[in-house]
Design a protein around this motif. Structure first.
Motif, PDB file in Angstrom:
ATOM      1  N   ARG A   2      31.372   8.238  54.489  1.00 15.10           N
ATOM      2  CA  ARG A   2      31.502   6.923  54.907  1.00 15.10           C
ATOM      3  C   ARG A   2      32.700   6.621  55.600  1.00 15.10           C
ATOM      4  O   ARG A   2      33.282   6.492  54.452  1.00 15.10           O
ATOM      5  CB  ARG A   2      30.373   6.000  54.520  1.00 15.10           C
ATOM      6  CG  ARG A   2      29.133   6.114  54.379  1.00 15.10           C
ATOM      7  CD  ARG A   2      28.239   6.566  55.745  1.00 15.10           C
ATOM      8  NE  ARG A   2      26.710   6.730  55.263  1.00 15.10           N
ATOM      9  CZ  ARG A   2      26.260   8.251  55.412  1.00 15.10           C
ATOM     10  NH1 ARG A   2      27.327   8.830  55.940  1.00 15.10           N
ATOM     11  NH2 ARG A   2      24.963   8.669  55.658  1.00 15.10           N
ATOM     12  N   ARG A   4      34.406   4.579  54.673  1.00 19.32           N
ATOM     13  CA  ARG A   4      34.708   2.456  54.391  1.00 19.32           C
ATOM     14  C   ARG A   4      35.605   1.139  54.066  1.00 19.32           C
ATOM     15  O   ARG A   4      35.650   0.891  54.884  1.00 19.32           O
ATOM     16  CB  ARG A   4      34.343   3.071  52.721  1.00 19.32           C
ATOM     17  CG  ARG A   4      33.110   3.851  52.395  1.00 19.32           C
ATOM     18  CD  ARG A   4      31.839   2.896  52.461  1.00 19.32           C
ATOM     19  NE  ARG A   4      30.952   3.313  52.628  1.00 19.32           N
ATOM     20  CZ  ARG A   4      29.980   2.925  53.187  1.00 19.32           C
ATOM     21  NH1 ARG A   4      29.524   2.190  53.553  1.00 19.32           N
ATOM     22  NH2 ARG A   4      27.930   3.311  51.761  1.00 19.32           N
ATOM     23  N   ALA A  61      29.263   1.208  66.481  1.00 17.67           N
ATOM     24  CA  ALA A  61      29.610   2.458  65.670  1.00 17.67           C
ATOM     25  C   ALA A  61      30.419   3.331  65.412  1.00 17.67           C
ATOM     26  O   ALA A  61      31.228   3.275  66.411  1.00 17.67           O
ATOM     27  CB  ALA A  61      28.688   3.001  66.165  1.00 17.67           C
ATOM     28  N   TYR A  62      30.576   3.499  63.813  1.00 19.28           N
ATOM     29  CA  TYR A  62      31.524   4.694  64.514  1.00 19.28           C
ATOM     30  C   TYR A  62      31.711   5.819  63.374  1.00 19.28           C
ATOM     31  O   TYR A  62      31.355   5.967  62.762  1.00 19.28           O
ATOM     32  CB  TYR A  62      32.581   4.247  62.326  1.00 19.28           C
ATOM     33  CG  TYR A  62      33.594   2.369  63.172  1.00 19.28           C
ATOM     34  CD1 TYR A  62      34.585   2.177  63.510  1.00 19.28           C
ATOM     35  CD2 TYR A  62      32.583   1.266  62.956  1.00 19.28           C
ATOM     36  CE1 TYR A  62      35.660   1.484  63.419  1.00 19.28           C
ATOM     37  CE2 TYR A  62      33.573   0.411  63.296  1.00 19.28           C
ATOM     38  CZ  TYR A  62      35.159   0.282  63.832  1.00 19.28           C
ATOM     39  OH  TYR A  62      35.806  -0.899  63.931  1.00 19.28           O
ATOM     40  N   SER A  97      35.001   4.614  67.865  1.00 26.81           N
ATOM     41  CA  SER A  97      33.827   3.817  67.882  1.00 26.81           C
ATOM     42  C   SER A  97      33.266   3.648  69.128  1.00 26.81           C
ATOM     43  O   SER A  97      33.799   3.784  70.147  1.00 26.81           O
ATOM     44  CB  SER A  97      34.027   2.608  67.410  1.00 26.81           C
ATOM     45  OG  SER A  97      35.051   1.261  67.969  1.00 26.81           O
ATOM     46  N   ASP A 132      28.204  11.163  61.385  1.00 20.34           N
ATOM     47  CA  ASP A 132      28.014   9.925  61.478  1.00 20.34           C
ATOM     48  C   ASP A 132      28.091   8.638  61.958  1.00 20.34           C
ATOM     49  O   ASP A 132      28.997   9.513  62.637  1.00 20.34           O
ATOM     50  CB  ASP A 132      28.823  10.217  59.854  1.00 20.34           C
ATOM     51  CG  ASP A 132      28.063   8.685  59.065  1.00 20.34           C
ATOM     52  OD1 ASP A 132      26.861   8.870  58.130  1.00 20.34           O
ATOM     53  OD2 ASP A 132      28.642   7.962  58.909  1.00 20.34           O
ATOM     54  N   SER A 134      28.534   4.576  61.184  1.00 19.29           N
ATOM     55  CA  SER A 134      28.952   3.940  60.255  1.00 19.29           C
ATOM     56  C   SER A 134      28.674   3.052  61.615  1.00 19.29           C
ATOM     57  O   SER A 134      29.461   2.004  62.321  1.00 19.29           O
ATOM     58  CB  SER A 134      29.984   4.016  59.595  1.00 19.29           C
ATOM     59  OG  SER A 134      30.012   5.391  58.012  1.00 19.29           O
ATOM     60  N   HIS A 135      27.715   1.582  61.057  1.00 18.78           N
ATOM     61  CA  HIS A 135      26.681   0.641  61.680  1.00 18.78           C
ATOM     62  C   HIS A 135      27.571  -0.228  61.429  1.00 18.78           C
ATOM     63  O   HIS A 135      27.251  -1.155  60.253  1.00 18.78           O
ATOM     64  CB  HIS A 135      26.005   0.567  61.531  1.00 18.78           C
ATOM     65  CG  HIS A 135      25.669  -0.408  63.005  1.00 18.78           C
ATOM     66  ND1 HIS A 135      24.598  -1.147  63.344  1.00 18.78           N
ATOM     67  CD2 HIS A 135      26.771  -1.747  63.740  1.00 18.78           C
ATOM     68  CE1 HIS A 135      24.223  -2.317  64.162  1.00 18.78           C
ATOM     69  NE2 HIS A 135      25.501  -2.183  64.220  1.00 18.78           N
ATOM     70  N   ASN A 141      29.367  -3.342  56.723  1.00 21.30           N
ATOM     71  CA  ASN A 141      28.424  -2.029  56.661  1.00 21.30           C
ATOM     72  C   ASN A 141      26.863  -3.134  56.537  1.00 21.30           C
ATOM     73  O   ASN A 141      26.448  -2.502  56.133  1.00 21.30           O
ATOM     74  CB  ASN A 141      29.171  -1.560  56.086  1.00 21.30           C
ATOM     75  CG  ASN A 141      28.632  -0.302  56.372  1.00 21.30           C
ATOM     76  OD1 ASN A 141      28.259   0.558  55.444  1.00 21.30           O
ATOM     77  ND2 ASN A 141      27.904   0.516  57.520  1.00 21.30           N
ATOM     78  N   ASN A 143      24.078  -0.901  58.166  1.00 25.85           N
ATOM     79  CA  ASN A 143      23.449   0.592  58.154  1.00 25.85           C
ATOM     80  C   ASN A 143      24.663   1.538  58.747  1.00 25.85           C
ATOM     81  O   ASN A 143      25.515   1.777  59.359  1.00 25.85           O
ATOM     82  CB  ASN A 143      21.983   0.590  58.983  1.00 25.85           C
ATOM     83  CG  ASN A 143      22.077   0.676  60.457  1.00 25.85           C
ATOM     84  OD1 ASN A 143      22.278   0.567  61.111  1.00 25.85           O
ATOM     85  ND2 ASN A 143      20.840  -0.657  60.363  1.00 25.85           N
ATOM     86  N   ASP A 144      23.307   3.239  58.444  1.00 26.05           N
ATOM     87  CA  ASP A 144      24.719   4.383  58.861  1.00 26.05           C
ATOM     88  C   ASP A 144      23.267   5.247  59.757  1.00 26.05           C
ATOM     89  O   ASP A 144      22.046   4.958  59.407  1.00 26.05           O
ATOM     90  CB  ASP A 144      25.073   4.813  57.811  1.00 26.05           C
ATOM     91  CG  ASP A 144      26.490   4.235  57.317  1.00 26.05           C
ATOM     92  OD1 ASP A 144      26.951   3.883  57.800  1.00 26.05           O
ATOM     93  OD2 ASP A 144      26.068   3.351  56.193  1.00 26.05           O
ATOM     94  N   SER A 146      23.237   9.553  60.823  1.00 23.78           N
ATOM     95  CA  SER A 146      23.832  11.106  60.506  1.00 23.78           C
ATOM     96  C   SER A 146      22.256  12.283  61.660  1.00 23.78           C
ATOM     97  O   SER A 146      21.615  11.874  61.515  1.00 23.78           O
ATOM     98  CB  SER A 146      23.841  11.060  59.675  1.00 23.78           C
ATOM     99  OG  SER A 146      22.323  11.420  59.280  1.00 23.78           O
TER     100      SER A 146
END
Length: 300
Positions: A2, A4, A61-62, A97, A132, A134-135, A141, A143-144, A146
């Motif tokens: 992720r 991070r 979303a990244y 993003s 991925d 990453s929201h 963060n 959620n995610d 994938s």
């Protein structure tokens, strides 16, 4: 896998509303994402990607591509009004993003990604990868999502590069073969070649080498022809390699034959020489091969 710490630093930036596209997936919960990617991809080619977003969702979303670590990729977004793709530019932190602001309905964003060349992968390797999303919303963060994809790589190989003789002025032959070991069509694959060399104190330059290619003309006559060498970014670049581009269907190969000499008039003390061959699709490298001609080059 992720994004991070980097994402936490940028997630609080304001988000502009995105007009939702027609949803293609089943109902998605509020503040949730779903990601779908093409089953297979290849460096230099585009792979479809779709991001479905639940209703009343906020934030960003990244996007990232991973296979035992992050991989470089270019991402584009489709505009249904103009019918055009546009590249999503990374921010000042290098993160890519898309806004995830929706109304009371599920929204869908059509994307695509293009992996860069996998320089550390073995020629012809197939890598299991994950795209991925990453929201992040309000600096957190949420959620995610994938999606899996298999990245197949093209193969470029140098053969016979190592020259056992250190005598100057003698042309030493070698071959370069590129094979499309992906399941994608490369409509116009080109071949770049760089020569890197040095003495203990100086880098070699174009005037230190002679490089020839075995070429066949339109009448079927074959002969060795000198290639023009130019200095570029600390290396010696070959120009005039033919064919300039070549269409390669999956499984097809093309082989080039060359010969190289360190000139008798070359800079004294040159004892390390290597060749870097790069297959390119457009401006995008898709496969790289390295070969030592004299000594052992520090390719890092």
């Amino acid at each position: 896998m992720r994004l991070r710490a980097m994402l936490l630093a940028v997630a609080t930036a304001g988000a502009a509303s995105v007009a939702p596209m027609t949803a293609h997936a089943a109902s998605i919960p509020q503040q949730a994402l779903r990601l779908t990617a093409g089953a297979e991809s290849a460096p230099g080619t585009w792979t479809p990607l779709r991001l479905d977003i639940g209703p009343h969702t906020t934030g960003h979303a990244y996007l990232g591509l991973f296979s035992n670590g992050p991989l470089n990729a270019v991402y584009q977004r489709y505009d249904s009004k103009t019918k055009k793709w546009s590249t999503i530019r990374p921010d000042s932190y290098g993160a890519v993003s898309v806004d995830t602001v929706t109304s009371g309905k599920t929204a869908s964003i059509s994307l695509r990604f293009r992996p860069d060349a996998l320089y550390n992968a073995k020629p012809g390797a197939s890598l299991k990868a994950i795209v991925d999303a990453s929201h992040f919303a309000s600096g957190r963060n949420i959620n995610d999502a994938s999606a899996k994809t298999l990245i197949r790589t093209a193969t470029t190989k140098l053969a016979g590069v190592k020259n056992p003789s250190t005598k100057r002025g003698v042309l030493h032959p070698f071959t370069l073969t590129t094979t499309n070991t992906t399941k994608r069509n490369y409509r116009a694959l080109a071949q770049d070649m760089d020569i890197l060399g040095s003495s203990k104190t100086k880098l070699a330059t174009a005037k230190d080498f002679q490089l020839q290619q075995w070429k066949t003309d339109a009448k079927g006559h074959s002969a060795w022809q000198n290639l023009t060498l130019v200095n570029k970014n600390g290396a010696v670049k070959a120009t005039g390699i033919t064919p300039a581009t070549r269409a390669l269907a999956p499984g097809a190969s093309v082989t080039y034959t060359f010969r190289l000499a360190v000139r008798t008039t070359a800079t004294p003390g040159i004892d390390t020489v290597g060749i870097r061959a790069t297959a390119t699709y457009g401006s995008q490298p898709v496969a790289v091969a390295l070969g030592d001609y004299w000594g052992v080059l520090d390719w890092d």
